[in-house]
Scaffold this motif. Structure first.
Motif, PDB file in Angstrom:
ATOM      1  N   VAL A 198       3.599  21.443 -17.847  1.00 18.63           N
ATOM      2  CA  VAL A 198       3.282  20.155 -17.381  1.00 18.63           C
ATOM      3  C   VAL A 198       4.360  19.532 -16.452  1.00 18.63           C
ATOM      4  CG1 VAL A 198       2.193  17.941 -17.975  1.00 18.63           C
ATOM      5  CG2 VAL A 198       1.951  19.704 -19.590  1.00 18.63           C
ATOM      6  N   ASP A 199       3.888  19.352 -15.042  1.00 15.71           N
ATOM      7  CA  ASP A 199       5.121  18.840 -14.217  1.00 15.71           C
ATOM      8  C   ASP A 199       4.426  18.500 -13.081  1.00 15.71           C
ATOM      9  OD1 ASP A 199       7.602  18.315 -12.523  1.00 15.71           O
ATOM     10  OD2 ASP A 199       8.538  19.499 -14.249  1.00 15.71           O
ATOM     11  N   ASP A 200       4.918  17.169 -12.437  1.00 15.81           N
ATOM     12  CA  ASP A 200       4.128  16.554 -11.250  1.00 15.81           C
ATOM     13  C   ASP A 200       4.944  17.198 -10.217  1.00 15.81           C
ATOM     14  OD1 ASP A 200       6.533  15.234 -11.755  1.00 15.81           O
ATOM     15  OD2 ASP A 200       5.824  13.417 -10.608  1.00 15.81           O
ATOM     16  N   ARG A 204       6.925  23.594 -11.065  1.00 18.62           N
ATOM     17  CA  ARG A 204       5.884  24.271 -11.527  1.00 18.62           C
ATOM     18  C   ARG A 204       6.143  25.798 -11.067  1.00 18.62           C
ATOM     19  NH1 ARG A 204       2.598  19.782  -9.814  1.00 18.62           N
ATOM     20  NH2 ARG A 204       1.766  21.024  -8.142  1.00 18.62           N
ATOM     21  N   GLN A 205       6.399  26.047  -9.865  1.00 20.59           N
ATOM     22  CA  GLN A 205       6.804  27.391  -9.400  1.00 20.59           C
ATOM     23  C   GLN A 205       7.986  27.854  -9.881  1.00 20.59           C
ATOM     24  OE1 GLN A 205       6.969  26.388  -5.198  1.00 20.59           O
ATOM     25  NE2 GLN A 205       4.961  26.637  -4.677  1.00 20.59           N
ATOM     26  N   LEU A 250      -0.260  22.306 -15.139  1.00 21.02           N
ATOM     27  CA  LEU A 250      -0.905  21.024 -14.840  1.00 21.02           C
ATOM     28  C   LEU A 250       0.152  19.980 -14.291  1.00 21.02           C
ATOM     29  CD1 LEU A 250      -3.135  20.858 -18.168  1.00 21.02           C
ATOM     30  CD2 LEU A 250      -3.991  21.204 -15.651  1.00 21.02           C
ATOM     31  N   SER A 251      -0.415  19.081 -13.756  1.00 26.65           N
ATOM     32  CA  SER A 251       0.670  18.040 -12.965  1.00 26.65           C
ATOM     33  C   SER A 251       0.783  16.728 -13.608  1.00 26.65           C
ATOM     34  CB  SER A 251       0.082  18.025 -11.580  1.00 26.65           C
ATOM     35  OG  SER A 251      -1.144  17.330 -11.325  1.00 26.65           O
ATOM     36  N   ASP A 252       0.388  16.297 -14.811  1.00 28.60           N
ATOM     37  CA  ASP A 252       0.740  15.181 -15.326  1.00 28.60           C
ATOM     38  C   ASP A 252       0.413  15.099 -16.693  1.00 28.60           C
ATOM     39  OD1 ASP A 252      -1.781  13.615 -15.945  1.00 28.60           O
ATOM     40  OD2 ASP A 252      -1.903  13.852 -13.788  1.00 28.60           O
ATOM     41  N   VAL A 276       4.623  24.202 -25.322  1.00 26.56           N
ATOM     42  CA  VAL A 276       4.321  23.279 -24.161  1.00 26.56           C
ATOM     43  C   VAL A 276       5.662  22.878 -23.402  1.00 26.56           C
ATOM     44  CG1 VAL A 276       3.398  20.995 -23.475  1.00 26.56           C
ATOM     45  CG2 VAL A 276       2.111  22.323 -25.383  1.00 26.56           C
ATOM     46  N   ILE A 277       5.677  23.161 -22.160  1.00 27.79           N
ATOM     47  CA  ILE A 277       6.802  22.779 -21.262  1.00 27.79           C
ATOM     48  C   ILE A 277       6.578  21.782 -20.432  1.00 27.79           C
ATOM     49  CG2 ILE A 277       8.611  23.469 -19.766  1.00 27.79           C
ATOM     50  CD1 ILE A 277       8.217  26.480 -20.606  1.00 27.79           C
ATOM     51  N   SER A 278       7.019  20.472 -20.804  1.00 26.40           N
ATOM     52  CA  SER A 278       6.576  19.201 -20.074  1.00 26.40           C
ATOM     53  C   SER A 278       7.908  18.640 -19.517  1.00 26.40           C
ATOM     54  CB  SER A 278       6.067  18.235 -20.993  1.00 26.40           C
ATOM     55  OG  SER A 278       5.669  17.065 -20.513  1.00 26.40           O
ATOM     56  N   ASP A 279       7.732  18.270 -18.114  1.00 23.40           N
ATOM     57  CA  ASP A 279       8.532  17.387 -17.614  1.00 23.40           C
ATOM     58  C   ASP A 279       8.533  15.759 -18.292  1.00 23.40           C
ATOM     59  OD1 ASP A 279      10.238  16.174 -15.648  1.00 23.40           O
ATOM     60  OD2 ASP A 279       8.677  15.797 -14.082  1.00 23.40           O
TER      61      ASP A 279
END
Length: 318
Positions: A187-189, A194-195, A211-213, A238-241
Motif C-alpha cells: 500500500v503506497d500512493d 510501488r515499483q 494498492l495506492s492508499d 502488509v507493507i504500508s506507506d
C-alpha cells in the motif's frame, strides 16, 4: 512569511493517525496551487545563491549551501512542465523548499509559498485517471474553493535522475525451495515506491497486490473477509506507506488491529519520512516493524525474515 512558516511543524506531526493531511501550499508561476506533504519539508528559504555542478540534468538549477551542506536544487516548475511557469528563471523561482525523504535531502525551487493547511482525508481524492502512470500527482483536493494538486516529488525526482526502479538482490537473499507460495499486500500512493517494492518481491518469487492508499487497502481486506476467505491466511504481510492521502498508514494499522478478522495481519510500515519518523507512534498503533525508504536490501531482509517465519509455521506439524 516563509521564514516562520514551519516553526510549528512538530505540532503537525500530531495529525498522524487522525485522518488529516498537512500540506505545504505553493505556486510554480500562475494561479494554480500545488501541495506537498509537510512532513517531507525541513524548511523554506528565500532563493539562495546557487552554484553549478557538472553532469546534472537540465531541470536542476544547481546546488545550494544550506546550513553547511550542499543540497541539489531542482526547478520544480520546469521539471513537471508546468505551463504557467514564468520564462525568467529568477522571477519564476523565488523560494527554496528543502525536503528530506528516502534518506536524502533535496531542494525544490518554487515561485511562491502560501501556507500550511490541514485537510480532512474525505476531502482528498485520487488524481484524474489519464490512462497512464506518468502523472506526477498523487492526489487532488480543495482549500477555500481553490484546487490543490498534490505532487509526488519522489516520482518527479526519480524520473529526472532516471533512478533505478529495482536493485538486484544477492543469491543468498532467497526463500528456501520448500517455501509455500505467498502473497504480500503493498500500500503506497507513490508509483515509484510501488515499483521498487514490487521489484524486491518479484525477485523473491512472492505474489503481490498493489494498492495506492490506506482506505483502498482496508476496504480490500474487508472484502476478502466478507467473501469467506481469511485475510491473515491470504497475505503473509502488509507493507504500508505512512504518509498517504485517503488514509495514512498509522490509521490503517489501527483499523487492522481493531478488527478481529484482520488483527493477526503482520504490518510493516515503510516510509520516506526518515527525518521525522515517530517510533512511539509505530508502537502505539501496533505495527510489527518499520523500514525507512529506500534501501532494497534492508527491505528485502525484513521481508525475508517474515516470509521465512511463515514458511516455518506452514511446515510445522499440526
Amino acid at each position: 512569511m516563509a521564514h516562520n512558516l514551519l516553526n510549528r511543524i512538530d505540532q503537525r506531526t500530531r495529525l498522524a493517525g487522525h485522518n488529516r493531511l498537512a500540506l505545504l501550499l505553493f505556486r510554480l508561476g500562475g494561479r494554480q496551487l500545488f501541495g506537498v506533504n509537510v512532513f517531507k519539508v525541513q524548511e523554506v528559504l528565500r532563493r539562495p545563491p546557487l552554484f553549478q555542478l557538472p553532469g546534472l540534468p537540465p531541470q536542476f538549477a544547481g546546488a545550494a549551501d544550506v546550513r553547511g551542506r550542499s543540497v541539489p536544487v531542482l526547478d520544480l516548475g520546469l521539471a513537471i512542465g508546468h505551463p504557467e511557469r514564468l520564462a525568467d528563471d529568477d522571477a519564476a523561482t523565488q523560494y527554496l523548499v528543502v525536503t528530506e525523504f528516502n534518506r536524502s535531502v533535496q531542494g525544490f525551487l518554487v515561485s511562491d509559498v502560501e501556507r500550511i493547511v490541514n485537510i480532512a482525508v474525505e476531502d482528498i481524492h485520487p488524481p484524474p485517471d489519464l490512462g497512464a502512470e506518468s502523472t506526477y500527482l498523487t492526489a487532488v483536493t480543495r482549500f477555500q474553493g481553490e484546487l490543490i494538486q498534490v505532487i509526488d516529488v519522489e516520482s518527479v525526482l526519480a524520473d529526472i535522475t532516471q533512478a533505478r526502479m529495482d536493485a538486484t538482490l544477492e543469491p543468498e537473499m532467497a526463500l528456501p525451495p520448500s517455501a509455500p507460495q505467498m502473497q504480500v499486500l503493498v500500500v503506497d500512493d507513490s508509483r515509484v515506491a510501488r515499483q521498487q517494492i514490487r521489484s524486491v518481491l518479484d525477485q523473491l518469487g512472492v505474489g503481490v497486490t498493489l494498492l495506492s492508499d490506506g482506505k483502498q487497502a482496508l476496504d480490500h481486506l474487508l472484502q476478502v473477509h466478507a467473501s469467506g476467505e481469511d485475510p491473515v491466511a491470504r497475505y503473509a504481510m502488509v507493507i504500508s506507506d505512512i504518509e498517504m492521502p485517503a488514509m495514512d498508514g498509522y490509521t490503517l494499522t489501527t483499523e487492522i488491529r481493531r478488527h478481529p478478522a484482520l488483527a493477526g495481519l503482520y504490518v510493516l510500515l515503510h516510509t520516506s519520512l526518515s527525518g521525522v519518523f515517530n517510533n512511539a507512534m509505530v508502537e502505539k498503533v501496533g505495527a510489527n516493524a518499520f523500514v525507512a525508504k529506500y534501501s532494497p536490501h534492508e527491505l528485502a531482509e525484513h521481508i525475508l525474515a517474515r516470509l521465512n517465519e511463515v514458511a516455518r509455521a506452514s511446515a510445522a506439524p499440526a
